[in-house]
Design an enzyme around this catalytic site. Structure first.
Site, PDB file in Angstrom:
ATOM      1  CG  ASP A   7     -13.511 -45.483  73.679  1.00 10.27           C
ATOM      2  OD1 ASP A   7     -13.576 -45.208  74.894  1.00 10.27           O
ATOM      3  OD2 ASP A   7     -13.365 -46.642  73.256  1.00 10.27           O
ATOM      4  CD  GLU A   9     -10.772 -49.865  73.843  1.00  8.25           C
ATOM      5  OE1 GLU A   9     -10.484 -50.379  74.954  1.00  8.25           O
ATOM      6  OE2 GLU A   9     -11.932 -49.597  73.502  1.00  8.25           O
ATOM      7  CG  HIS A  57      -8.345 -53.689  74.157  1.00  8.07           C
ATOM      8  ND1 HIS A  57      -7.274 -54.468  73.785  1.00  8.07           N
ATOM      9  CD2 HIS A  57      -7.927 -52.968  75.235  1.00  8.07           C
ATOM     10  CE1 HIS A  57      -6.254 -54.232  74.585  1.00  8.07           C
ATOM     11  NE2 HIS A  57      -6.622 -53.336  75.491  1.00  8.07           N
ATOM     12  CG  HIS A 150     -14.839 -52.410  75.026  1.00  7.79           C
ATOM     13  ND1 HIS A 150     -15.039 -51.408  75.951  1.00  7.79           N
ATOM     14  CD2 HIS A 150     -15.712 -53.394  75.356  1.00  7.79           C
ATOM     15  CE1 HIS A 150     -15.980 -51.781  76.812  1.00  7.79           C
ATOM     16  NE2 HIS A 150     -16.393 -52.983  76.467  1.00  7.79           N
ATOM     17  CG  ASP A 155     -16.444 -48.855  72.080  1.00  5.18           C
ATOM     18  OD1 ASP A 155     -17.084 -49.668  71.390  1.00  5.18           O
ATOM     19  OD2 ASP A 155     -15.808 -49.189  73.093  1.00  5.18           O
TER      20      ASP A 155
END
Length: 235
Positions: A7, A9, A57, A150, A155
């Site tokens: 994942d 960000e 986030h 997040h 995640d």
């Protein structure tokens, strides 16, 4: 088969201008976590974190000031991924950003046939939705109560659990995870022998004695010798 559940960000939503600021990854080998992980924060240079992204986030410009840039982590990143498949939820978003970062360094993009999109898998498996990561955690009984914001590694960990459930990985392994301990020793799935128990009493045949004898007579007329094992009914 190696897969990396990962994942990202980012500073915002536009991969032409915004930058990756966090990457997290979990290694799977034949659909089981190996315990190897990858996690970095990345300084996006002069690109500031958009307030909407910050609300999602919580990664601030101040926090990222002393972190390495993408060029400083790309070698470690590519060594970790190696020849594995890239697995992400809404992979179009994550791969768009990753390939944009590779392009800035003159590196080749990751081919689409090396990428698995778990959102596409979820939509096929659960066409009525919802299929967000939080919704899938609820569907599969995965605890995500600690996910207040997040985060790329968190995640990835949750997505790895969801992905394994979606493809039937746990069920296929009889609920036994690689590295499960037995008497203090690590036990691999290949070391586990499952023995099917024998019935204490054979099941009664579904055919009646008359049906069995009629079939034997028909076979005898055809010149074929029939062998039947006759069970007496237990009731």
């Amino acid at each position: 088969m190696r897969e990396i559940i990962f994942d990202t960000e980012t500073t915002g939503l536009d991969n032409r201008q915004d930058r990756v600021i966090e990457i997290g990854g979990i290694e799977l080998d034949n659909h089981f976590p190996t315990g190897r992980t990858f996690h970095v924060y990345i300084n996006p240079g002069d690109r500031k974190v958009h307030p909407d992204a910050l609300a999602v986030h919580g990664i601030s410009d101040e926090f990222l000031k002393d972190k390495p840039d993408f060029a400083g982590v790309v070698t470690e990143l590519l060594e970790f991924f190696g020849d594995a498949r890239w697995v992400a939820h809404n992979a179009t978003f994550d791969m768009g950003f990753m390939n944009a970062e590779f392009a800035r360094l003159g590196l080749p993009a990751i081919a689409n046939d090396l990428v698995t999109d778990t959102l596409a898998l979820a939509r096929r498996k659960h066409p009525m939705g919802p299929n967000s990561l939080d919704a899938l955690c609820r569907r599969y009984g995965i605890d995500n109560s600690h996910r207040t914001k997040h985060g790329a590694l968190l995640d990835s960990e949750l997505l790895a659990e969801v992905y394994i459930e979606m493809i039937g990985g746990r069920q296929a392994a009889f609920g036994l995870l690689s590295g499960e301990s037995r008497g203090g020793q690590a036990v691999e799935i290949d070391d586990i022998i499952v023995v099917a128990g024998q019935r204490p009493r054979p099941l009664a045949p579904r055919l009646s004695i008359e049906e069995i004898e009629a079939h034997a007579a028909l076979v005898a007329k055809m010149g074929v010798k029939a062998i039947w094992v006759r069970y007496e009914s237990a009731t």
